[in-house]
Design an enzyme around this catalytic site. Structure first.
Site, PDB file in Angstrom:
ATOM      1  N   ASN A  46       0.850  -1.190   0.000  1.00 45.22           N
ATOM      2  CA  ASN A  46       0.000   0.000   0.000  1.00 45.22           C
ATOM      3  C   ASN A  46       0.886   1.241   0.000  1.00 45.22           C
ATOM      4  O   ASN A  46       1.930   1.288   0.666  1.00 45.22           O
ATOM      5  CB  ASN A  46      -1.009   0.001   1.148  1.00 45.22           C
ATOM      6  CG  ASN A  46      -0.430  -0.211   2.520  1.00 45.22           C
ATOM      7  OD1 ASN A  46       0.600  -0.845   2.684  1.00 45.22           O
ATOM      8  ND2 ASN A  46      -1.089   0.325   3.518  1.00 45.22           N
ATOM      9  N   CYS A  57      -4.017   0.559  -2.648  1.00 50.89           N
ATOM     10  CA  CYS A  57      -3.858  -0.675  -1.865  1.00 50.89           C
ATOM     11  C   CYS A  57      -2.777  -1.582  -2.467  1.00 50.89           C
ATOM     12  O   CYS A  57      -2.522  -1.559  -3.676  1.00 50.89           O
ATOM     13  CB  CYS A  57      -5.154  -1.460  -1.839  1.00 50.89           C
ATOM     14  SG  CYS A  57      -6.496  -0.675  -0.946  1.00 50.89           S
ATOM     15  N   GLU A  59      -2.824  -4.804  -3.018  1.00 51.03           N
ATOM     16  CA  GLU A  59      -3.284  -5.776  -4.015  1.00 51.03           C
ATOM     17  C   GLU A  59      -3.324  -5.145  -5.402  1.00 51.03           C
ATOM     18  O   GLU A  59      -2.937  -5.754  -6.405  1.00 51.03           O
ATOM     19  CB  GLU A  59      -4.698  -6.276  -3.675  1.00 51.03           C
ATOM     20  CG  GLU A  59      -4.809  -6.985  -2.343  1.00 51.03           C
ATOM     21  CD  GLU A  59      -5.192  -6.056  -1.200  1.00 51.03           C
ATOM     22  OE1 GLU A  59      -4.649  -4.930  -1.124  1.00 51.03           O
ATOM     23  OE2 GLU A  59      -6.016  -6.462  -0.377  1.00 51.03           O
ATOM     24  N   CYS A  88     -10.110  -5.074   0.256  1.00 49.95           N
ATOM     25  CA  CYS A  88     -11.212  -4.109   0.208  1.00 49.95           C
ATOM     26  C   CYS A  88     -12.047  -4.310  -1.068  1.00 49.95           C
ATOM     27  O   CYS A  88     -11.641  -5.022  -1.996  1.00 49.95           O
ATOM     28  CB  CYS A  88     -10.669  -2.679   0.273  1.00 49.95           C
ATOM     29  SG  CYS A  88     -10.066  -2.054  -1.306  1.00 49.95           S
ATOM     30  N   CYS A  91     -10.351  -3.452  -4.466  1.00 47.58           N
ATOM     31  CA  CYS A  91      -9.386  -4.479  -4.899  1.00 47.58           C
ATOM     32  C   CYS A  91     -10.114  -5.713  -5.415  1.00 47.58           C
ATOM     33  O   CYS A  91      -9.683  -6.343  -6.384  1.00 47.58           O
ATOM     34  CB  CYS A  91      -8.440  -4.839  -3.759  1.00 47.58           C
ATOM     35  SG  CYS A  91      -7.289  -3.494  -3.385  1.00 47.58           S
TER      36      CYS A  91
HETATM   37  N1  THU Z   1      -5.291  -1.412   2.365  1.00 47.35           N
HETATM   38  C1  THU Z   1      -4.717  -2.226   1.439  1.00 47.35           C
HETATM   39  O1  THU Z   1      -3.577  -2.028   1.027  1.00 47.35           O
HETATM   40  N2  THU Z   1      -5.455  -3.269   0.974  1.00 47.35           N
HETATM   41  C2  THU Z   1      -6.736  -3.550   1.350  1.00 47.35           C
HETATM   42  O2  THU Z   1      -7.366  -4.404   0.759  1.00 47.35           O
HETATM   43  C3  THU Z   1      -7.310  -2.837   2.503  1.00 47.35           C
HETATM   44  C4  THU Z   1      -6.631  -1.567   2.876  1.00 47.35           C
HETATM   45  C5  THU Z   1      -4.512  -0.279   2.861  1.00 47.35           C
HETATM   46  C6  THU Z   1      -5.013   1.073   2.416  1.00 47.35           C
HETATM   47  C7  THU Z   1      -4.475   1.957   3.515  1.00 47.35           C
HETATM   48  O3  THU Z   1      -3.146   2.328   3.196  1.00 47.35           O
HETATM   49  C8  THU Z   1      -4.443   1.079   4.739  1.00 47.35           C
HETATM   50  O4  THU Z   1      -4.535  -0.260   4.270  1.00 47.35           O
HETATM   51  C9  THU Z   1      -5.577   1.345   5.714  1.00 47.35           C
HETATM   52  O5  THU Z   1      -6.807   1.358   5.076  1.00 47.35           O
END
Ligand code: THU
Length: 137
Positions: A46, A57, A59, A88, A91
């Protein structure tokens, strides 16, 4: 089907990436790694921004890196967080664009798999290119 060795390697790559996450605002690091059908692995983290909504994110970073290298077919994706958080919605939609039957392994920092899904499990009946085709005149 993935061998146990392939699963462990993919999770290890996601854990390795996790440590390169740029998450100074949420302090919630995420690492991901996607395995292509051709056997390559692309990882992602991320990447946050002072303008919070610009955050991307892990992914999606992994998938976009792969696609920008010419990959289109994926067999598995591992995502690693400190508490086994699941991908999320955004993604999930991006995963569905390329591979609805892709295996998604959700793991913690010790590499323990806490969730195992297909993209179809995570986002049933996703909107996709077939829906656009039907909408065309
Ligand atoms: N985040 C991800 O990288 N992947 C996800 O599927 C959920 C959330 C990150 C986004 C942000 O930088 C942190 O997690 C908190 O939301």
């Amino acid at each position: 089907m993935l061998t146990n060795e392939q699963r462990e390697k993919l999770i290890a790559r996601a854990i390795d990436a996790y440590h390169r996450a740029y998450a100074p605002y949420s302090d919630y690091s995420v690492g991901a790694a996607v395995l292509t059908k051709s056997g390559e692995v692309y990882d992602g983290v991320n990447v946050e921004n002072a303008v919070y909504p610009l955050t991307l994110c892990a992914e999606r970073v992994a998938i976009f890196k792969a696609v920008s290298e010419g990959e289109r077919e994926f067999s598995a994706l591992a995502v690693v967080t400190r508490n086994g958080g699941t991908p999320c919605g955004s993604c999930r939609q991006v995963m569905a664009e390329f591979a609805r039957d892709m295996l998604v392994l959700v793991a913690d920092l010790e590499g323990k798999v806490v969730g195992e899904y297909t993209v179809e499990d995570l986002l049933p009946d996703a909107f996709g290119n077939a829906d656009l085709d039907e909408a065309l005149p």
